[in-house]
Design an enzyme around this catalytic site. Sequence first.
Site, short mmCIF file in Angstrom:
data_model
loop_
_atom_site.label_atom_id
_atom_site.label_comp_id
_atom_site.label_asym_id
_atom_site.label_seq_id
_atom_site.Cartn_x
_atom_site.Cartn_y
_atom_site.Cartn_z
N TYR A 141 -35.50 41.98 6.02
CA TYR A 141 -35.57 43.28 6.70
C TYR A 141 -36.95 43.87 6.41
CZ TYR A 141 -33.75 47.89 8.26
OH TYR A 141 -33.52 49.07 8.90
N LYS A 169 -35.82 40.88 10.62
CA LYS A 169 -35.60 42.11 11.37
C LYS A 169 -36.88 42.92 11.25
CE LYS A 169 -32.47 46.10 11.77
NZ LYS A 169 -33.37 47.26 11.55
#
Length: 299
Positions: A141, A169
Amino acid sequence: MVTTKPQDFKRIWSALITPTNADESVNYHALEQVVDAQIADGVEGFYCCGSSGEGLLLTLDERKQVLEHVLKAADGRVPVMSHVGTIRTKDVIDLAQHAMSAGALAVSMIPPYYYKFSMDDIMGYYEDVIRAVPNVPAIVYNIPQFTGVEFSKDNAGRLLGNENIVGIKHTSTNLYSLERIGQAFPGKALINGFDEQLLGALSMGSCATIGTTVNLFAPLFHQVRDAFDRGDIAEAYRWQHAINLRVEATVKLGIFNAMKYGWTLRGIDCGFCRAPFRPLDDAACKTMQELLALPLESI
Protein backbone atom coordinates in the site's frame (compact mmCIF):
# COMPACT_ATOMS: atom_id res chain seq x y z
CA MET A 1 2.77 -21.17 -3.02
CA VAL A 2 0.77 -18.08 -3.99
CA THR A 3 -1.56 -18.71 -6.94
CA THR A 4 -3.23 -15.30 -7.07
CA LYS A 5 -2.86 -13.63 -10.49
CA PRO A 6 -3.01 -9.96 -11.55
CA GLN A 7 -6.31 -10.61 -13.35
CA ASP A 8 -7.88 -11.58 -10.02
CA PHE A 9 -7.62 -7.91 -9.04
CA LYS A 10 -8.97 -6.45 -12.30
CA ARG A 11 -12.01 -4.95 -10.64
CA ILE A 12 -13.64 -1.85 -9.26
CA TRP A 13 -13.08 -2.17 -5.52
CA SER A 14 -14.82 -0.22 -2.81
CA ALA A 15 -12.51 1.10 -0.09
CA LEU A 16 -15.27 0.15 2.27
CA ILE A 17 -16.51 2.36 5.10
CA THR A 18 -17.01 0.90 8.56
CA PRO A 19 -20.46 1.87 9.93
CA THR A 20 -20.58 2.82 13.59
CA ASN A 21 -23.20 3.38 16.25
CA ALA A 22 -23.57 6.54 18.34
CA ASP A 23 -21.20 5.09 20.98
CA GLU A 24 -18.55 4.44 18.28
CA SER A 25 -19.03 0.66 18.39
CA VAL A 26 -19.00 -1.02 14.99
CA ASN A 27 -22.47 -1.46 13.49
CA TYR A 28 -22.02 -4.89 11.95
CA HIS A 29 -25.63 -5.13 10.80
CA ALA A 30 -25.31 -1.89 8.82
CA LEU A 31 -21.96 -3.10 7.47
CA GLU A 32 -23.57 -6.18 5.97
CA GLN A 33 -26.40 -4.07 4.53
CA VAL A 34 -23.94 -1.68 2.90
CA VAL A 35 -21.99 -4.58 1.37
CA ASP A 36 -25.14 -6.00 -0.15
CA ALA A 37 -26.29 -2.59 -1.45
CA GLN A 38 -22.89 -1.80 -2.95
CA ILE A 39 -22.82 -5.10 -4.82
CA ALA A 40 -26.19 -4.12 -6.28
CA ASP A 41 -24.57 -0.80 -7.32
CA GLY A 42 -21.88 -2.66 -9.26
CA VAL A 43 -19.01 -2.88 -6.78
CA GLU A 44 -16.81 -5.81 -7.83
CA GLY A 45 -14.75 -6.27 -4.67
CA PHE A 46 -14.23 -4.90 -1.17
CA TYR A 47 -11.09 -3.55 0.45
CA CYS A 48 -11.84 -3.37 4.16
CA CYS A 49 -10.13 -1.73 7.12
CA GLY A 50 -8.14 0.70 5.00
CA SER A 51 -8.12 4.48 5.34
CA SER A 52 -11.80 4.77 4.40
CA GLY A 53 -12.68 2.00 6.82
CA GLU A 54 -10.87 3.68 9.73
CA GLY A 55 -8.65 0.63 10.05
CA LEU A 56 -6.14 2.30 12.33
CA LEU A 57 -8.93 3.47 14.63
CA LEU A 58 -10.23 -0.08 15.09
CA THR A 59 -8.93 -2.63 17.57
CA LEU A 60 -7.31 -5.76 16.19
CA ASP A 61 -10.38 -7.79 17.15
CA GLU A 62 -12.68 -5.30 15.42
CA ARG A 63 -10.60 -5.51 12.26
CA LYS A 64 -11.02 -9.27 12.29
CA GLN A 65 -14.75 -8.99 12.92
CA VAL A 66 -15.19 -6.45 10.14
CA LEU A 67 -13.51 -8.79 7.67
CA GLU A 68 -15.62 -11.74 8.77
CA HIS A 69 -18.87 -9.78 8.41
CA VAL A 70 -17.88 -8.44 4.99
CA LEU A 71 -17.05 -11.96 3.81
CA LYS A 72 -20.35 -13.21 5.21
CA ALA A 73 -22.34 -10.49 3.44
CA ALA A 74 -20.44 -10.84 0.16
CA ASP A 75 -21.07 -14.60 0.30
CA GLY A 76 -18.67 -15.36 -2.52
CA ARG A 77 -20.30 -12.95 -4.97
CA VAL A 78 -17.23 -10.70 -5.02
CA PRO A 79 -13.75 -11.07 -3.50
CA VAL A 80 -12.59 -9.30 -0.36
CA MET A 81 -9.19 -7.91 0.54
CA SER A 82 -8.20 -6.89 4.05
CA HIS A 83 -5.82 -4.11 4.96
CA VAL A 84 -3.71 -5.49 7.81
CA GLY A 85 -0.96 -2.89 8.06
CA THR A 86 -0.08 -1.20 11.33
CA ILE A 87 3.05 -0.15 13.20
CA ARG A 88 3.85 -3.43 15.00
CA THR A 89 4.93 -6.40 12.89
CA LYS A 90 3.48 -8.95 15.32
CA ASP A 91 0.01 -7.40 14.96
CA VAL A 92 0.28 -7.42 11.16
CA ILE A 93 1.17 -11.11 11.23
CA ASP A 94 -1.82 -11.82 13.48
CA LEU A 95 -4.19 -9.97 11.14
CA ALA A 96 -2.70 -11.57 8.03
CA GLN A 97 -3.04 -15.08 9.46
CA HIS A 98 -6.64 -14.37 10.34
CA ALA A 99 -7.39 -12.89 6.89
CA MET A 100 -6.08 -15.97 5.13
CA SER A 101 -7.96 -18.36 7.40
CA ALA A 102 -11.17 -16.31 7.02
CA GLY A 103 -11.10 -16.46 3.21
CA ALA A 104 -9.72 -13.10 2.03
CA LEU A 105 -8.32 -12.98 -1.50
CA ALA A 106 -5.26 -11.07 -0.33
CA VAL A 107 -4.00 -8.66 2.29
CA SER A 108 -2.66 -5.16 1.90
CA MET A 109 -0.14 -3.40 4.13
CA ILE A 110 0.93 0.17 4.68
CA PRO A 111 4.56 0.42 5.81
CA PRO A 112 5.19 0.98 9.52
CA TYR A 113 4.78 4.63 10.44
CA TYR A 114 5.59 7.34 13.04
CA TYR A 115 9.21 6.35 13.68
CA LYS A 116 11.55 7.14 10.82
CA PHE A 117 12.19 3.51 9.95
CA SER A 118 14.96 2.83 7.46
CA MET A 119 14.05 1.30 4.11
CA ASP A 120 15.77 -1.87 5.29
CA ASP A 121 13.48 -1.89 8.36
CA ILE A 122 10.46 -1.45 6.07
CA MET A 123 11.54 -4.21 3.68
CA GLY A 124 12.08 -6.49 6.69
CA TYR A 125 8.60 -5.71 8.00
CA TYR A 126 6.97 -7.00 4.81
CA GLU A 127 9.33 -9.96 4.59
CA ASP A 128 8.69 -10.95 8.20
CA VAL A 129 4.95 -11.08 7.53
CA ILE A 130 5.44 -13.18 4.38
CA ARG A 131 7.80 -15.50 6.22
CA ALA A 132 5.26 -16.00 9.00
CA VAL A 133 2.31 -16.42 6.59
CA PRO A 134 3.89 -18.09 3.55
CA ASN A 135 0.59 -18.54 1.69
CA VAL A 136 -0.33 -14.85 1.83
CA PRO A 137 -0.76 -12.82 -1.37
CA ALA A 138 0.19 -9.28 -0.35
CA ILE A 139 -0.44 -5.87 -1.86
CA VAL A 140 1.99 -3.09 -0.96
CA TYR A 141 0.00 0.00 0.00
CA ASN A 142 1.80 3.07 -1.33
CA ILE A 143 0.22 6.11 0.35
CA PRO A 144 3.07 8.56 0.98
CA GLN A 145 0.88 11.48 2.08
CA PHE A 146 -0.12 9.45 5.16
CA THR A 147 2.98 7.33 5.83
CA GLY A 148 5.83 9.55 4.67
CA VAL A 149 7.19 6.66 2.58
CA GLU A 150 6.91 6.58 -1.21
CA PHE A 151 7.65 3.33 -2.96
CA SER A 152 9.22 3.26 -6.41
CA LYS A 153 10.65 0.58 -8.68
CA ASP A 154 14.08 1.32 -7.21
CA ASN A 155 13.49 1.40 -3.47
CA ALA A 156 10.81 -1.32 -3.55
CA GLY A 157 12.51 -3.65 -6.01
CA ARG A 158 13.47 -6.02 -3.22
CA LEU A 159 9.78 -6.35 -2.35
CA LEU A 160 8.33 -6.42 -5.84
CA GLY A 161 10.66 -9.24 -6.75
CA ASN A 162 9.06 -11.42 -4.07
CA GLU A 163 6.40 -13.78 -5.45
CA ASN A 164 4.14 -13.15 -2.44
CA ILE A 165 3.97 -9.45 -3.32
CA VAL A 166 1.31 -9.67 -6.02
CA GLY A 167 0.76 -5.97 -6.61
CA ILE A 168 0.76 -2.41 -5.37
CA LYS A 169 -2.06 -0.10 -4.35
CA HIS A 170 -0.77 3.20 -5.69
CA THR A 171 -2.38 6.06 -3.77
CA SER A 172 0.03 8.62 -5.13
CA THR A 173 -0.20 11.30 -7.80
CA ASN A 174 3.07 10.09 -9.31
CA LEU A 175 1.73 8.15 -12.28
CA TYR A 176 5.16 8.13 -13.89
CA SER A 177 6.34 5.99 -10.97
CA LEU A 178 3.35 3.69 -11.44
CA GLU A 179 4.22 3.18 -15.11
CA ARG A 180 7.88 2.52 -14.27
CA ILE A 181 6.90 -0.09 -11.68
CA GLY A 182 4.68 -1.78 -14.25
CA GLN A 183 7.47 -1.91 -16.81
CA ALA A 184 9.99 -3.26 -14.34
CA PHE A 185 7.63 -5.81 -12.76
CA PRO A 186 5.09 -6.81 -15.45
CA GLY A 187 3.66 -9.68 -13.41
CA LYS A 188 2.32 -7.43 -10.65
CA ALA A 189 -1.17 -5.93 -10.34
CA LEU A 190 -1.07 -2.14 -10.54
CA ILE A 191 -4.05 -0.81 -8.59
CA ASN A 192 -5.03 2.84 -8.67
CA GLY A 193 -5.80 4.40 -5.28
CA PHE A 194 -6.85 7.95 -6.17
CA ASP A 195 -10.38 8.16 -7.57
CA GLU A 196 -9.67 11.50 -9.22
CA GLN A 197 -6.97 10.02 -11.46
CA LEU A 198 -8.57 6.75 -12.53
CA LEU A 199 -8.40 7.54 -16.24
CA GLY A 200 -4.77 8.60 -16.02
CA ALA A 201 -3.88 5.50 -14.04
CA LEU A 202 -5.59 3.24 -16.59
CA SER A 203 -3.54 4.87 -19.34
CA MET A 204 -0.37 4.18 -17.34
CA GLY A 205 -1.12 0.48 -16.95
CA SER A 206 -3.38 0.19 -13.92
CA CYS A 207 -5.67 -2.84 -14.03
CA ALA A 208 -7.98 -1.86 -11.18
CA THR A 209 -9.02 0.82 -8.75
CA ILE A 210 -9.71 0.87 -5.02
CA GLY A 211 -11.65 3.99 -4.16
CA THR A 212 -13.35 5.85 -1.37
CA THR A 213 -16.04 7.43 -3.53
CA VAL A 214 -16.73 4.01 -5.07
CA ASN A 215 -18.73 3.53 -1.85
CA LEU A 216 -21.45 5.79 -3.23
CA PHE A 217 -20.74 6.24 -6.92
CA ALA A 218 -19.65 2.86 -8.33
CA PRO A 219 -21.56 3.29 -11.64
CA LEU A 220 -19.35 6.26 -12.57
CA PHE A 221 -16.24 4.12 -12.29
CA HIS A 222 -17.78 1.54 -14.61
CA GLN A 223 -18.43 4.29 -17.13
CA VAL A 224 -14.81 5.45 -17.09
CA ARG A 225 -13.40 1.94 -17.38
CA ASP A 226 -15.85 0.83 -20.06
CA ALA A 227 -15.24 3.92 -22.20
CA PHE A 228 -11.47 3.52 -21.80
CA ASP A 229 -11.68 -0.15 -22.80
CA ARG A 230 -13.63 0.88 -25.94
CA GLY A 231 -10.99 3.45 -26.78
CA ASP A 232 -13.45 6.32 -26.35
CA ILE A 233 -11.20 8.60 -24.34
CA ALA A 234 -13.43 11.66 -24.72
CA GLU A 235 -16.32 9.75 -23.14
CA ALA A 236 -14.06 8.37 -20.40
CA TYR A 237 -12.84 11.90 -19.71
CA ARG A 238 -16.43 13.12 -19.40
CA TRP A 239 -17.21 10.50 -16.75
CA GLN A 240 -13.93 11.20 -14.97
CA HIS A 241 -15.10 14.79 -14.63
CA ALA A 242 -18.29 13.51 -12.97
CA ILE A 243 -16.21 11.54 -10.46
CA ASN A 244 -13.97 14.53 -9.80
CA LEU A 245 -16.88 16.81 -9.04
CA ARG A 246 -17.89 14.41 -6.28
CA VAL A 247 -14.33 13.93 -5.04
CA GLU A 248 -13.81 17.68 -4.82
CA ALA A 249 -17.07 18.23 -2.94
CA THR A 250 -16.62 15.39 -0.45
CA VAL A 251 -12.95 16.11 0.28
CA LYS A 252 -13.97 19.62 1.37
CA LEU A 253 -16.51 18.12 3.77
CA GLY A 254 -14.29 15.34 5.13
CA ILE A 255 -14.49 12.50 2.66
CA PHE A 256 -14.73 9.53 5.04
CA ASN A 257 -17.57 11.03 7.04
CA ALA A 258 -19.21 12.17 3.81
CA MET A 259 -19.30 8.59 2.52
CA LYS A 260 -20.85 7.35 5.75
CA TYR A 261 -23.45 10.10 5.80
CA GLY A 262 -24.22 9.42 2.15
CA TRP A 263 -25.25 5.90 3.07
CA THR A 264 -27.28 7.22 5.98
CA LEU A 265 -29.14 9.34 3.43
CA ARG A 266 -29.65 6.22 1.35
CA GLY A 267 -31.35 4.52 4.27
CA ILE A 268 -28.58 2.66 6.11
CA ASP A 269 -27.48 4.58 9.19
CA CYS A 270 -23.66 4.40 9.19
CA GLY A 271 -22.98 6.97 11.91
CA PHE A 272 -19.83 9.09 11.75
CA CYS A 273 -16.13 8.38 11.99
CA ARG A 274 -14.51 7.76 15.34
CA ALA A 275 -12.87 10.60 17.24
CA PRO A 276 -10.69 12.49 16.74
CA PHE A 277 -12.62 12.89 13.47
CA ARG A 278 -15.44 15.37 13.98
CA PRO A 279 -18.92 14.59 12.63
CA LEU A 280 -20.32 16.61 9.74
CA ASP A 281 -22.06 19.82 10.72
CA ASP A 282 -25.52 20.81 9.45
CA ALA A 283 -24.14 22.71 6.46
CA ALA A 284 -22.02 19.73 5.38
CA CYS A 285 -24.99 17.40 5.75
CA LYS A 286 -27.04 19.70 3.53
CA THR A 287 -24.27 19.73 0.92
CA MET A 288 -24.25 15.93 0.88
CA GLN A 289 -28.02 15.88 0.41
CA GLU A 290 -27.64 18.16 -2.60
CA LEU A 291 -24.76 16.13 -4.03
CA LEU A 292 -26.65 12.84 -3.82
CA ALA A 293 -29.66 14.47 -5.49
CA LEU A 294 -27.61 15.19 -8.62
CA PRO A 295 -28.02 12.82 -11.58
CA LEU A 296 -24.92 10.65 -11.88
CA GLU A 297 -23.98 12.19 -15.23
CA SER A 298 -23.85 15.68 -13.70
CA ILE A 299 -20.49 17.41 -14.14
